[in-house]
Structure formats: structure tokens, C-alpha cells
Design a protein around this motif. Sequence first.
Motif, PDB file in Angstrom:
ATOM      1  N   ARG B 241       0.832  -1.199   0.000  1.00 17.33           N
ATOM      2  CA  ARG B 241       0.000   0.000   0.000  1.00 17.33           C
ATOM      3  C   ARG B 241       0.871   1.254   0.000  1.00 17.33           C
ATOM      4  O   ARG B 241       0.566   2.240  -0.666  1.00 17.33           O
ATOM      5  N   GLN B 251      -4.465   6.126  -7.614  1.00 18.80           N
ATOM      6  CA  GLN B 251      -5.116   6.451  -6.343  1.00 18.80           C
ATOM      7  C   GLN B 251      -5.491   5.165  -5.612  1.00 18.80           C
ATOM      8  O   GLN B 251      -5.927   4.193  -6.240  1.00 18.80           O
ATOM      9  N   PRO B 254     -10.343   4.407  -0.972  1.00 21.49           N
ATOM     10  CA  PRO B 254     -10.607   4.199   0.450  1.00 21.49           C
ATOM     11  C   PRO B 254     -11.647   3.098   0.658  1.00 21.49           C
ATOM     12  O   PRO B 254     -12.543   2.930  -0.183  1.00 21.49           O
ATOM     13  N   PRO B 255     -11.535   2.388   1.754  1.00 21.85           N
ATOM     14  CA  PRO B 255     -12.432   1.243   1.989  1.00 21.85           C
ATOM     15  C   PRO B 255     -13.900   1.631   1.990  1.00 21.85           C
ATOM     16  O   PRO B 255     -14.745   0.879   1.524  1.00 21.85           O
ATOM     17  N   GLU B 256     -14.215   2.822   2.473  1.00 22.24           N
ATOM     18  CA  GLU B 256     -15.628   3.190   2.596  1.00 22.24           C
ATOM     19  C   GLU B 256     -16.273   3.544   1.252  1.00 22.24           C
ATOM     20  O   GLU B 256     -17.456   3.812   1.183  1.00 22.24           O
ATOM     21  N   SER B 257     -15.477   3.532   0.186  1.00 19.68           N
ATOM     22  CA  SER B 257     -16.056   3.911  -1.101  1.00 19.68           C
ATOM     23  C   SER B 257     -16.960   2.835  -1.672  1.00 19.68           C
ATOM     24  O   SER B 257     -17.714   3.063  -2.604  1.00 19.68           O
ATOM     25  N   HIS B 261     -13.412  -2.955  -1.868  1.00 16.94           N
ATOM     26  CA  HIS B 261     -12.316  -3.126  -0.928  1.00 16.94           C
ATOM     27  C   HIS B 261     -12.692  -4.185   0.100  1.00 16.94           C
ATOM     28  O   HIS B 261     -13.785  -4.200   0.625  1.00 16.94           O
ATOM     29  N   PHE B 267      -5.864  -4.393  -1.172  1.00 12.34           N
ATOM     30  CA  PHE B 267      -6.270  -2.993  -1.312  1.00 12.34           C
ATOM     31  C   PHE B 267      -6.694  -2.764  -2.757  1.00 12.34           C
ATOM     32  O   PHE B 267      -6.379  -3.552  -3.658  1.00 12.34           O
TER      33      PHE B 267
END
Lengths: 456, 324
Positions: B241, B251, B254-257, B261, B267
Motif C-alpha cells: 500500500r 489512487q 478508500p475502503p468506505e467507497s 475493498h 487494497f
Amino acid sequence: MTTATTSQVRPGAAQRSRPARFVSVYRFELVKLLAQWRTRIVLVACWVLPGVFVAAVTQASSLPTDTVFGRWMLATGWAGALVVLSFCCTWALPLLTALVAGDVFATEDRLGTWRYLLIAVRSPHRIFVAKALSSITVIAVMVAGLAASSIAGGLVAVGNRPLVGLDGLSLQPGHAARLVLLAWACASVATLAFAAIGLLGSVALGRSPMGLLMPALLALLLQLVQLLPLPVAVRLALPSETFLAWRGLFTSPAQTGPLVVGLIVSLVWTVAATALAYLLFIRRDFTDLAYDGAGRRALLTGALPLVMVTALTVAVVATTTSATGSGIEQAKLEHSLATSYAHLYRLQARELHRPDVTEAQLRTAASCDKGGSLVEDSGPGNDWRCVVTWHIPGAVVVGSATYQLDVAADGRYVADGDGPKEVNGYFPVRTATGDSPNPLWQVDGLVDLLSSSPKG
Amino acid sequence: METTAVRARGITQTFGDVVALDGVDLDIPYGQVHGLVGPNGAGKTTLLGLLLGLSVPDAGSLQILGTPVGRVLGVPDGVAGFVDGPGLYPALTARQNLAALAGLRGYGAAAASRVEDALEQVGLLDVADDRLRGFSLGMRQRLGLAAALLTQPRLLVLDEPANGLDPAGKRHVHRVLRNLAGQGTAVVVSSHRMDDLAALCAEVTILSAGRVVFTGPVGKLAAESGELDYRVVTSDPVAGRRIAAQLSGLQIVPPESGSGHVEDGSFVVHAPVPQLDELVARLVGAGIAVRELGPVVPPLEAAFLALTDPNDMDDPTASRTDAR
């Protein structure tokens, strides 16, 4: 699993599509109809149940005397077929058309097979004609079964004996057979009209159960309407008239006026409803997955034209026939009852082994009154009271018998004997071989709604 | 010699106020399996219905198997297929269904052998005398295909033919369709499954709101997908990462996207292919093993979503057609 080889495709100008042959489409529609368990069960029932019913009734202690010819079921095998016909005209025939013609288009909607069928046949016109003809074929086989089974049941259970007509005249077995078959044929023509209504409902309302029920609902509606004291021109212009008018075949002379009008009206309805169904079908968009019948458009394109057809036929019947009022008049009723009485008197005389007298010698006459002096002597009702008089050769005294009459709006009446008891007051008469049914006790008769002179 | 089985120009079809097809152009050559995709309501069924002769276009010209389709229903002989399910009769057996169709098409003495042949091709000989009401959806689909094969078509139009098929059945159907195309038949297949189309079709047409937003080779469509999200699984997720974060033009999602993920040491990165190649090189150079690397959403599906996203449809002229 193996993959079979096929010939190499050669690109090039294609031939214009050829519709499937009509005979193939018709055969396919028949196969589909007969593959349904419902159709098979109804077919078997039509060919078996009437015969069983007639045979069973002749073994029962009471007869269906409310139904026309019901009281003669023990006297001749031909009466059973007419009792079944009368029942069928009330319920069975409209229901048969509903089950077959009323579903023949809708079933493709339920199965989602329209596109497959259109791609295979490539002619909406041929599909329509094949579906219409195949459903009529199946209905015809069902009606033939009803007739054949009821005739067979009656002949086996009772025998091939003379049939007493609706004017009391005894019809020889051969003549009775021809009239029974003719009556079933006439009812079949009316069935055609209901089948066309079924086709229209099936096309217009798609998978909705209302489409399936349309012939049955129409039959129910018409029965309710026919109970009303309608003007005779309106009554005769209804598509169900033939379901009643066939009874006119069993008088002498036959009451052909209402029957001919009824047959013409049935054919007009058949053509009109089929044409409307065809137009709706041809204009349908078969790629519309959400299609669920023509909906409100069905009201305009289906129901409204049929209402106009009814209005038109009423006008035509009113202007081209002598139809006036209810068609039930005092003079016609008196003539009908007197005629029936004379014929049945001779039948009773034969049962009692009395000397035969002719109708001319009897000089029978009837005097009828409806509801006393305050009521006009015309129209249907159960308040008719008639006194029949007759002459016996060599006797000075004039015979007299009283009847209470229940006259239906369709012209049929039941005259209930009111005495004297040795003539028409009791159900049995005492003969040399024991008690027999008294033919003068209750009399079924029919008034010709169209005749202007008292001949019916 | 005519090489195009279907040639459509400016096809427009409306149902009341609804525009089902809006100026559709389409060319399908003989010998090709052509995919037709689009979101619900895009006009696929309407277009397939036109190809099968179930309706005629309100405007535009349509030529099928070299014959112009007129203002009346009907298409030339040689067109077969189904739309919105195979539409067979449950009260009849599989053999009866096909025999009835053979009778309608007037095959006469050859009908029986054609029926056997078609049943064998789709692997339904064993259940040929069973009534359809006991068939699974997949078996019905195969019988629908058999009904189409029975006519030995030159244009075969199938709506979701793999619907309800198990993997083995799907492979079998794909093999049959490829064989047909190999023999010169033009095959049009609609599907929502982009992986099916990628495996089967040489070219695809994407419809959206009645318009063609893409038509061309599958490979070209994949290229339309642009930058994708890729899931990366390495032997050292923390170091991997960190290396990814140092790369420009790439890019880390992010996990919350919600872009696929997962919490298994992997990742997700968003990058064009050259940056992705650079990331792999750097990971390997740092002694980190790359155990898995693949798009979170397959390229074809991503391209489909990008092309049919209603938020991206502001420009009505934005149809992308591969130049031939």
C-alpha cells in the motif's frame, strides 16, 4: 451430447416469408385445445353425462316437470333429449363456449406464447381464423355429444315411442327424431353467437378472467332480461331467443316465426362479434409485453357496436314483423289451450280405451280471463284462468274443465287442471292395466308470440 | 454477394408517448454472433421484435437477409428465434412442440428427422416425450433454441438464451451458437450478462434509452471502460500500500467507497493500465509477491455502466460507434 451437423448457410436474397398453411395452423390449434385437461374432461362429460342423467331420471320417483317435456320422460325416449336441450340452453351451452372460445386467445397471453406463435405462423389473419374454427369445432363436438348422449340415454332407458308435442299432438317416433335433431341444430346456431362473444371477450380482455366469463355473463344477463315483460320485438332481437324458440318446432303448425328471427339474430351476432374480435386482434401490438387486453378501448370497440347491433335488430324486427306488445293475447292463449286440450283428450281416450273422437267432433273451445275484470286480458302472469268446453258425439251435455295457467313472458305456459276430478283434477287416471299419468292434468303449451292470428 | 444479414438505418419505434427506439443504426454480418445489451427499457425487446417480424418500425429502413421489411408484419424465411422467453406450450411434450412447429413450417416427410436433429443439438433427446410443464427454465430455454434451430435459420435472434442454464448447459448452448455462426448464420443474442457476451460475441451493440451508444468489437468496448478499480493482493499489504501511495497517477480507493475493498489484506487502486504496470514492477522490485491483481468490475461491465449511466446521457449526440 453431440452436435449434429447442418448445412452451410449461404447468404443471399431471401424469399418473402410464407405463412404456414392454414390446415397446419388449424390442426395445431386443435392439438393445443385437446391437450388441455379441461377440454378433455368437458368433452367426456358431454358425451357421457346427459345419457346417464336421462337414464337416471327415468328411474327416479319424480320427473322434472318444471322443464319443458319433462313430464313426458317416462313416455318416450325423445323427451329426455329435449329436457337436456332445455337445460343446456339455460346454462351448459353458454358455459361451453366460455370454456373453449372464451379462452382460446387468452390462453396464449397467460402462457406468453403469442410471439412464438406469430413467428411460427407468420400470419395473424390465419391464426385468428384457425383459432376461431378450431374452437367452434370443439364446441360442435361437445354439442353433438350432448345431443347424441341424451338421445341414446332416452332411447335405451325408455324406448323409441311417440312424443307429445307442445300442442298435445302425438308425434310419431320418426317425426319426433327429426324434430329433436332440428331443435339441437337450431340451438347450435345460437351457440355460435355465444362462441363469437367468447372470441371477442378472449381477444379484448386478454388474460383477465372477465374475458373467459363473457358468454356466461351475457347468458345470465339475457335470462334476467327475458324474465321481464319486454315488448316482443325486443325479446326476439336478443341473441338468446333461439335458445327458446326451438320449442316452436313441436307445435302444429310449427311456430317458425320466432325461430327464423332468432336464427337470423344469432347469425348477425356471430358475424358482428367475430368481426369485432378480428379487428381488435389484427390491430394488436404483439411486442408490447405489458399488454393486458384492450381495456377501456374494448368498451368502445367491442361492447358499443354490439349494443348498436341490438338496437338495429330491434328496429328491424319491429318494422318487418307483426310483433306488438308482449305477444301474449287472450285469443291466442284460448286457441292454444283449446287445441292442446283436444289433442290430449284423444290421448286420454286411448289410455282409457274409450271410443276415439276427432278434434273436429270435439269442437273444443276455451275462455280465458286474466286476474278478473280489473286486469287487461293480455301479457304473462300466473293469474290466467281458463274454462275449456268440448262436445262429445251423441251427448247433449257440453263438457267443461277449468285450468289455472302460469304464462311465462316467453310464451310457454303450464295449465294446471282444476277439475272436474275425473277429467283433469287428478294426476293419475284409472285404466284397465292400472293407474297411468293423466295427460289432461297438467298441460304444457306455447303461444306464438309473433302470430297475429290465434293459431298458436 | 450480400454479406449483411441485418441492415438498419434510422429505425424509430414509438408506443404512444414512449420512444422505444430512436434512430437506431445496426449492421450484422453473416457468420457473426452479435450481442445486444442495454439496461431495462433500453429498447432491446422492441429491436428483437422488429428483427423477428413481430412489428414494423414507425420510421427508418430495415433490411433483413437482403429483403427490405415493409409496412406490414412479417420477415423473410430464414429468420428464427424468440423474444421474452421461448414461449412453448406446457401441455405438449418437447417432441410435440417441435413437431407442431415443423408442421407449421411445412417440412413434410423431413419433419421427424429435423425434430430429432434439433433435440439432439440442444441435448434434450432423453426428455423429448416429457411434457414441458415439468421442465426447468433452463430446459425450456434449450427447447426454445431447438425450435429455432429446427428451421435452419440464416438469422437467429435470441433473447437471454442462457437464462436459467447451469454452467454446463451454458457452455453447450454457446458451442451450438458458435457452430451456427461458423456455418454462416448471423446470431443476435441479447443478455444482461456481460461475461456471457464477452465469451460468445464478436461484436456488441449497447442500447440506452432507445439509442445506440456503442456498436463494435468486444475488445473495443473494453477499451471504452477507461480507468478501472483494481484489487491487489500482495504478500505484504502494508508495504504494498505504501509503494502504491508513492506512485503518481494512481489512487488508493478508500475502503468506505464501496468499490470492492475487502479486509483480507488486499487494497484497491484506481489507475490507468500503464500506472498499474509500474506498480507491479515496483512491488516485485521491492521483493513483494503479487498474488492477485484484477479489476473489481470486469472491463466490459464497467464500459457498459459508463455508457449507459443516465447521468452521462446529457449529450444526445454522444453515441460512440466503432468506425469500420
